[in-house]
Motif scaffolding. Structure first.
Motif, short mmCIF file in Angstrom:
data_model
loop_
_atom_site.label_atom_id
_atom_site.label_comp_id
_atom_site.label_asym_id
_atom_site.label_seq_id
_atom_site.Cartn_x
_atom_site.Cartn_y
_atom_site.Cartn_z
N GLN A 47 44.74 41.91 40.62
CA GLN A 47 45.07 42.60 41.66
C GLN A 47 44.20 43.42 42.59
N ARG A 48 42.98 43.71 41.83
CA ARG A 48 41.85 44.34 42.48
C ARG A 48 41.24 43.19 43.34
N ALA A 49 41.18 41.89 43.06
CA ALA A 49 40.70 40.99 43.84
C ALA A 49 41.47 40.57 45.08
N ILE A 50 43.01 40.52 44.61
CA ILE A 50 44.06 40.31 45.74
C ILE A 50 43.90 41.44 47.00
N ASP A 51 43.80 42.50 46.52
CA ASP A 51 43.65 43.59 47.44
C ASP A 51 42.31 43.36 48.45
N GLN A 52 41.37 42.52 48.03
CA GLN A 52 40.21 42.64 49.01
C GLN A 52 40.55 41.12 49.79
N LEU A 53 41.37 40.39 49.95
CA LEU A 53 41.41 39.12 50.60
C LEU A 53 41.75 39.63 52.06
N PRO A 54 41.35 38.64 52.82
CA PRO A 54 41.25 38.69 54.25
C PRO A 54 42.58 38.74 54.72
N GLU A 55 42.94 39.59 55.61
CA GLU A 55 44.22 39.52 56.11
C GLU A 55 44.98 37.94 56.62
N GLY A 56 45.85 37.52 56.18
CA GLY A 56 46.57 36.33 56.28
C GLY A 56 46.43 35.31 55.49
N ALA A 57 45.44 35.66 54.35
CA ALA A 57 44.68 34.68 53.45
C ALA A 57 46.11 34.41 52.24
N THR A 58 45.97 33.18 51.84
CA THR A 58 47.10 32.85 50.87
C THR A 58 46.33 32.44 49.73
N VAL A 59 46.64 32.99 48.40
CA VAL A 59 46.12 32.65 47.03
C VAL A 59 46.44 31.32 46.77
N ILE A 67 35.92 39.75 28.50
CA ILE A 67 34.60 39.84 28.05
C ILE A 67 34.46 40.75 27.05
N GLY A 68 34.09 40.47 25.65
CA GLY A 68 33.91 41.55 24.68
C GLY A 68 33.01 42.85 25.04
N ILE A 69 33.46 43.99 24.77
CA ILE A 69 32.46 45.10 24.94
C ILE A 69 32.39 45.85 23.56
N ARG A 70 31.48 46.85 23.61
CA ARG A 70 31.43 47.77 22.44
C ARG A 70 32.84 48.14 21.94
N GLY A 71 33.03 48.52 20.60
CA GLY A 71 34.06 48.98 20.04
C GLY A 71 35.35 48.07 19.80
N GLY A 72 35.23 46.79 20.26
CA GLY A 72 36.33 45.76 20.13
C GLY A 72 37.19 45.66 21.30
N SER A 73 36.75 46.29 22.37
CA SER A 73 37.58 46.40 23.66
C SER A 73 36.97 45.16 24.42
N TYR A 74 37.91 45.08 25.60
CA TYR A 74 37.52 43.86 26.40
C TYR A 74 37.57 44.26 27.79
N SER A 75 36.55 43.61 28.75
CA SER A 75 36.68 43.82 30.12
C SER A 75 37.10 42.60 30.54
N TYR A 76 37.85 42.41 31.67
CA TYR A 76 38.35 41.39 32.27
C TYR A 76 37.79 41.26 33.76
N ARG A 77 37.24 39.76 33.89
CA ARG A 77 36.63 39.57 34.94
C ARG A 77 37.64 38.39 35.77
N CYS A 78 38.14 38.47 36.96
CA CYS A 78 38.98 37.61 37.36
C CYS A 78 38.63 37.19 38.88
N THR A 79 38.62 35.71 39.15
CA THR A 79 38.27 35.35 40.27
C THR A 79 39.71 34.83 41.17
N VAL A 80 39.68 35.09 42.15
CA VAL A 80 40.83 34.54 43.06
C VAL A 80 40.64 33.63 44.26
N ARG A 81 40.78 32.51 44.16
CA ARG A 81 40.46 31.47 45.10
C ARG A 81 41.71 31.42 46.27
N TYR A 82 41.26 31.81 47.58
CA TYR A 82 42.06 31.63 48.58
C TYR A 82 41.88 30.75 49.97
N SER A 83 42.67 30.51 50.67
CA SER A 83 42.73 29.82 51.64
C SER A 83 43.14 30.48 52.98
#
Length: 93
Positions: A47-59, A67-83
């Motif tokens: 959703q953070r990536a989608i919020d940065q899309l140019p106006e009128g873009a389609t996903v 991505i594993g981080i200390r304490g057994g937790s995870y961080s998530y990195r997502c890439t949204v491709r658009y047109s």
């Protein structure tokens, strides 16, 4: 007066070089990607990536990586491709 045509374009002439430059400098962006991260969830990072899309873009697609981080937790990195190319109307009956 135009500058000398570079040797690689000599067979095509100055007009072809000018036309190529015009196309390359005026063509609108038609596709791209945006990457965002979150420590909450994949959905949040997407959703953070989608919020940065140019106006009128389609996903077009999205992809996430946990991505594993200390304490057994995870961080998530997502890439949204658009047109940004307008959707084409179906032709014919």
């Amino acid at each position: 007066m135009l500058a000398a045509v570079p040797p690689v374009f000599a067979p095509f002439g100055a007009r072809a070089l000018l036309a190529l430059l015009l196309v390359l400098t005026t063509a609108p962006a038609r596709a791209g990607s945006i990457t965002a991260s979150s420590i909450i969830s994949e959905a949040s990072a997407t959703q953070r990536a989608i919020d940065q899309l140019p106006e009128g873009a389609t996903v077009v697609s999205s992809r996430c990586q946990a991505i594993g981080i200390r304490g057994g937790s995870y961080s998530y990195r997502c890439t949204v491709r658009y047109s940004t190319e307008p959707e084409r109307e179906p032709s014919g009956p």
